[in-house]
Design a protein around this motif. Structure first.
Motif, PDB file in Angstrom:
ATOM      1  N   ALA C 267       9.710 -19.980 -22.209  1.00 43.90           N
ATOM      2  CA  ALA C 267       9.840 -21.289 -21.540  1.00 43.90           C
ATOM      3  C   ALA C 267       9.473 -21.098 -20.084  1.00 43.90           C
ATOM      4  N   LEU C 268       8.363 -21.765 -19.672  1.00 44.29           N
ATOM      5  CA  LEU C 268       7.848 -21.534 -18.319  1.00 44.29           C
ATOM      6  C   LEU C 268       8.604 -22.366 -17.289  1.00 44.29           C
ATOM      7  N   ASP C 269       8.828 -21.790 -16.129  1.00 43.31           N
ATOM      8  CA  ASP C 269       9.499 -22.525 -15.049  1.00 43.31           C
ATOM      9  C   ASP C 269       8.667 -23.718 -14.617  1.00 43.31           C
ATOM     10  N   ALA C 270       7.326 -23.565 -14.701  1.00 43.77           N
ATOM     11  CA  ALA C 270       6.427 -24.634 -14.257  1.00 43.77           C
ATOM     12  C   ALA C 270       6.266 -25.716 -15.323  1.00 43.77           C
ATOM     13  N   GLY C 271       6.970 -25.584 -16.442  1.00 38.27           N
ATOM     14  CA  GLY C 271       6.857 -26.553 -17.513  1.00 38.27           C
ATOM     15  C   GLY C 271       5.997 -26.002 -18.644  1.00 38.27           C
ATOM     16  N   GLY C 272       6.315 -26.362 -19.878  1.00 40.15           N
ATOM     17  CA  GLY C 272       5.544 -25.908 -21.018  1.00 40.15           C
ATOM     18  C   GLY C 272       6.120 -24.644 -21.617  1.00 40.15           C
ATOM     19  N   THR C 273       5.556 -24.304 -22.747  1.00 40.57           N
ATOM     20  CA  THR C 273       6.009 -23.120 -23.467  1.00 40.57           C
ATOM     21  C   THR C 273       4.786 -22.349 -23.909  1.00 40.57           C
ATOM     22  N   LEU C 274       4.846 -21.023 -23.853  1.00 46.88           N
ATOM     23  CA  LEU C 274       3.738 -20.205 -24.309  1.00 46.88           C
ATOM     24  C   LEU C 274       4.275 -19.114 -25.228  1.00 46.88           C
ATOM     25  N   ILE C 275       3.476 -18.826 -26.234  1.00 46.17           N
ATOM     26  CA  ILE C 275       3.817 -17.682 -27.079  1.00 46.17           C
ATOM     27  C   ILE C 275       2.894 -16.551 -26.669  1.00 46.17           C
ATOM     28  N   ALA C 276       3.499 -15.436 -26.282  1.00 42.79           N
ATOM     29  CA  ALA C 276       2.697 -14.352 -25.732  1.00 42.79           C
ATOM     30  C   ALA C 276       2.954 -13.066 -26.486  1.00 42.79           C
ATOM     31  N   SER C 277       1.887 -12.399 -26.839  1.00 40.97           N
ATOM     32  CA  SER C 277       2.060 -11.103 -27.499  1.00 40.97           C
ATOM     33  C   SER C 277       0.996 -10.124 -27.039  1.00 40.97           C
TER      34      SER C 277
END
Lengths: 267, 250, 381
Positions: C267-277
């Motif tokens: 969960a990004l502080d700047a908004g949005g969500t990313l899945i990272a691997s």
């Protein structure tokens, strides 16, 4: 600064004297309209520029105030300097109405340039040795001035007081090596007052005017030399009537009394 | 253009009225030569004295930051705006035989400055030194401190930095200041005549000689003025050429 | 040198040739520094303007005093506030190459280089011999009689280096040594300078704000921002895993702060969500090589993000989000698009793609990125 200071004091004293004087004359004039004003000259007015030798500073300051008091409406503007300097200025076109020179030679310069036609010698001035009050070099006479190590201030040769002093040395058959040749008699006197020199040769009248600031050593009559003071209303005077009136006043007994009190002698 | 004409007109008048025919005999007049030599010698000595006293002063004014430095700077430039005659009177009161300091010079060392050639140099230094100080101070102020810093990192001591970096960098200003100072000293009149008096051969410099001559022989005065003008022009021109050539990396 | 007898018995705890630990306060600005540089090591100091890079260099050069702490070089204390030791600049065994070189304009190349030996009271002839050696080494012999004003930028740079090295320093300090050069000269001089630095046996500190310079010329990087060290490590590591927006920007990465949960979603502080691997931090002891959880940093290369006019339906990327074009900038061979969204991103695409996508400011756009192209690592802050 010192010199100016002296002048300022003299002026202030003269003005103070004059204001006392004039108020009394004025009141007397008011009460008796046929007083001195009409008897001396015809009514004149305006500003009269008087160029006078430095040595006349004190006497002429007093005379001018007296003249102004006797002639309401006339303002005398005095300009003192070395006679040679003044003569030069007049010939260069300085706005002078009257010239009172400490030497006939400088008056002649003005005459030659057509600035004056007739002049009258009104006083004569002798020389005296001025020393600081404590007389550090122990000067007692003219001969001491020629001694080694004695610092003497003289007027420059072209200034009347310098010429007259040179005559004194010729009379005494001595050679004086001065440390400085000053531009006019007052600055020669100042050097003595400040104690920068041991002696200066100046006019009798200057020693008297300086009061206790210098001590005078009299030059014996057989060695002394004098210079005559001519005065003239200038031909190019802007205030011819005023100029003539002032010259007449200087020759009058009243002014002669002031001049005599200052140490001047009759020509 | 009008300004230029205003500055040049009197000088042109001097050239027009100069008694050219009598110039040769006047210049061979020993009294004139004496006055001229005395003027040049005294002005040069005054410039050297100004360099010795003025450069450290300029350095101090430019580089030391203390409260009151502004006032000090203003005081240093006072002789620039003071009538020289006032400077002469002040010198007389300070260094005269009865002066605040002068009386001790006289009592302890038998030294009197008024009416001596040394007195002329003192008067000229007093009046002319501020020209040098102001010029050098300005140069030091704008001089590249970075270069001095670089020299320090290369192992240069304070004196090495000053001698090998600062001084060469301000050399043009130093020269300009010296020339200004010299020229001012050469023309000095008021302080000199007041403090040092007027005696041919000892204290009578050219300006005094000219002033004296003007009262008796205006023509001679004109000629003498011309001589002084020429000397000033020649030396200014010569120096200007040299220092322009000296700094190709302008 | 002069401080040797005073400091000789007090060896600093580290074996590094240069050890600095302390602070400098200048008005309201404060620089805190703790770093060590080994002999022969080139440490790059990277940071934005006003970060304190130059202050650090000046403290090492002895042009600024430490407010607290100490500086030791080869076991000798140059500055120690507690012990009241301060070796002034002119007595420090240092060589400084300044940003604008600061060559002495009134001295020839030879005299510039001979300046330091002369200051050490070496004779004129020997100083010139030393200068000659350095001129030979740096290919300056033909310029020996020239004044700095007659040198090209690259030549001046070499003279500055030779002048610093002629002092036979124990520590070499370079302040933006290539900043004054034009791009073409920079390329040549950079390679050459790299070679000379490799020859220098002592520690070297190279201050720069040019990331390329920092990457190419240094063995290790320290990043300073607002007077604090925010990151240090090998240049490649710093470039790959920037710790701050500043570093991310200079190395050209999108960087986000966020919180990663056990499922791998950030969960990004700047908004949005990313899945990272992406690249795992193998050195991370806490996670044993696995992606960390909790506070993390997420880095995406601008080229790893794809743009679409409509929502990509059948593509493999896990991360898809919407945004608006807010800016387009032509780089040499591609276009960098600035996208406002959740999260915002810089995206690099080819110029013809710009035409295909009909990009313009204000245009809504879809973004996608593969989870494997997104690096996630522990946030050191």
């Amino acid at each position: 600064m010192h010199r100016h200071f002296v002048a300022v004091i003299a002026l202030t004293a003269a003005l103070a004297l004059a204001s006392g004087c004039s108020s009394s004359t004025k009141s007397s004039q008011q009460s008796t309209p046929a007083g001195g004003g009409t008897s001396s000259t015809a009514a004149v007015s305006g500003t009269v520029n008087v160029f006078a030798a430095s040595s006349l500073t004190e006497a002429f300051t007093t005379i001018a105030t007296q003249f102004e008091a006797a002639n309401p409406g006339v303002k005398i503007k005095l300009n003192f300097g070395a006679s040679s300097d003044l003569a030069n200025s007049i010939n260069q076109g300085a706005p002078a109405d009257v010239f009172a020179s400490a030497s006939p030679k400088n008056m002649q310069q003005v005459n030659d340039a057509g600035g004056a036609s007739a002049s009258t010698n009104f006083v004569k001035n002798f020389m005296e040795i001025a020393v600081p009050p404590n007389n550090p070099a122990g000067i007692t006479g003219v001969a001491d001035l020629a001694k080694k190590g004695v610092k003497v201030a003289l007027c420059a040769a072209q200034v009347p007081c310098g010429k007259t002093a040179a005559q004194v040395f010729t009379n005494a058959k001595i050679t004086v090596k001065p440390v400085t040749l000053e531009q006019n008699v007052k600055s020669t006197l100042t050097k003595v007052e400040l104690g920068e020199v041991d002696a200066g040769v100046v006019y009798v009248t200057d020693v008297r005017a300086a009061g206790s600031k210098v001590k005078g050593i009299v030059i014996p009559a057989h060695l002394d030399a004098s210079t005559e003071y001519p005065i003239a209303a200038l031909t190019k005077a802007a205030h011819s009537a005023g100029a003539k009136a002032f010259v007449a006043y200087v020759l009058s007994p009243a002014a002669q009394t002031v001049l005599a009190a200052a140490g001047f002698e009759k020509p | 253009m009008i300004g230029f004409a205003f500055l040049m007109l009197p000088l042109v008048a001097l050239l027009i009225r100069a008694p050219w025919s009598g110039l040769g005999s006047l210049l061979s007049n020993s009294e004139v030569l004496t006055a001229l030599r005395l003027s040049i010698e005294c002005a040069t000595a005054a410039t050297l004295a100004s360099l010795i006293l003025g450069v450290p002063l300029a350095w101090m004014l430019a580089r030391i930051h203390l409260p009151g430095m502004g006032l000090l700077r203003a005081l240093v430039t006072l002789p620039l705006v003071l009538p020289p005659v006032v400077g002469g009177i002040a010198l007389l009161l300070a260094l005269g035989r009865r002066g605040v300091v002068g009386r001790y010079l006289d009592q302890w060392f038998g030294l009197t400055l008024p009416f001596t050639t040394a007195g002329v140099i003192v008067a000229e230094t007093f009046v002319a030194m501020p020209f040098l100080v102001v010029t050098v101070e300005g140069a030091l102020r704008s001089a590249d401190r970075d270069l001095e810093e670089a020299a320090v990192t290369l192992g240069a001591s304070r004196t090495t930095v000053f001698g090998r970096i600062t001084l060469p960098l301000i050399a043009p200003s130093l020269l300009a200041g010296s020339v200004l100072c010299w020229a001012r000293a050469l023309g000095e009149f008021g302080a000199t005549i007041t403090f040092a008096g007027n005696l041919p051969g000892t204290t009578q410099t050219m300006p005094l000689k000219i002033y004296n001559a003007f009262e008796t022989d205006p023509e001679a005065a004109t000629a003498l003025s011309l001589v002084l003008l020429l000397v000033a022009v020649i030396i200014l021109a010569a120096l200007r050429d040299r220092w322009l050539r000296g700094s190709p990396s302008a | 040198m002069s401080g040797a007898d005073r400091a000789g018995t007090h060896r600093p705890p580290t074996s590094a040739a240069l050890a600095v630990n302390g602070s400098v306060e200048l008005g309201t600005f404060r620089l805190d520094i703790d770093l060590a540089v080994g002999a022969g090591e080139v440490l790059g100091v990277l940071g934005p303007n006003g970060a304190g890079k130059t202050t650090l260099l000046r403290a090492l050069a002895g042009l600024t005093m430490l407010t607290t702490g100490q500086i030791a070089l080869d076991g000798e204390r140059l500055d120690d506030c507690a012990a009241d030791i301060f070796v002034p600049s002119d007595q420090r065994p240092i060589g400084v190459v300044f940003q604008n070189y600061r060559l002495f304009p009134h001295l020839t190349v030879r005299d510039n280089i001979a300046f330091a030996p002369r200051c050490r009271r070496t004779g004129r002839r020997e100083s010139r011999a030393i200068a000659q050696r350095w001129m030979d080494r740096l290919g300056l012999s033909e310029l020996s009689g020239r004044k700095p004003a007659e040198l090209s930028g690259g030549q001046a740079q070499r003279v500055a280096l030779a002048r610093a090295l002629a002092a036979d320093p124990g520590l070499l300090l370079l302040d933006e040594p290539l900043a004054a050069l034009d791009a073409r000269t920079k390329l040549e001089v950079r390679a050459e300078l790299r070679r000379h630095l490799a020859d220098f046996p002592g520690p070297t500190l190279l201050v720069t704000h040019d990331p390329l310079e920092a990457m190419v010329m240094t063995d290790r990087l320290v990043v300073i921002e607002s007077g604090q060290i925010v990151q240090q490590g090998p240049p490649a590591e710093v470039a790959r895993r920037p710790a701050t927006q500043y570093v991310a920007r200079v190395v050209g990465l999108n960087l986000y702060r966020g919180t990663r949960d056990a499922t791998g979603k950030v969960a990004l502080d700047a908004g949005g969500t990313l899945i990272a691997s992406g690249l795992l931090d193998l050195n991370d002891q806490a996670t044993n090589g696995a992606a960390p959880t909790g506070r993390v940093l997420v880095a995406i290369r601008p080229t790893a993000i794809a743009m679409h006019t409509t929502r990509p339906e059948h593509s493999s990327p896990r991360n898809v989000w919407q945004g608006t074009v807010t800016g387009l900038e032509l780089l040499t061979d591609r276009v960098r698009a600035e996208i406002n969204g959740a999260p915002p991103a810089l995206v690099d695409i080819t110029p013809d793609a710009v035409a295909d996508l009909d990009l313009a400011n204000g245009r809504p756009i879809w973004l996608s990125a593969k989870a494997t192209d997104i690096d996630v690592y522990r946030d050191p802050a």
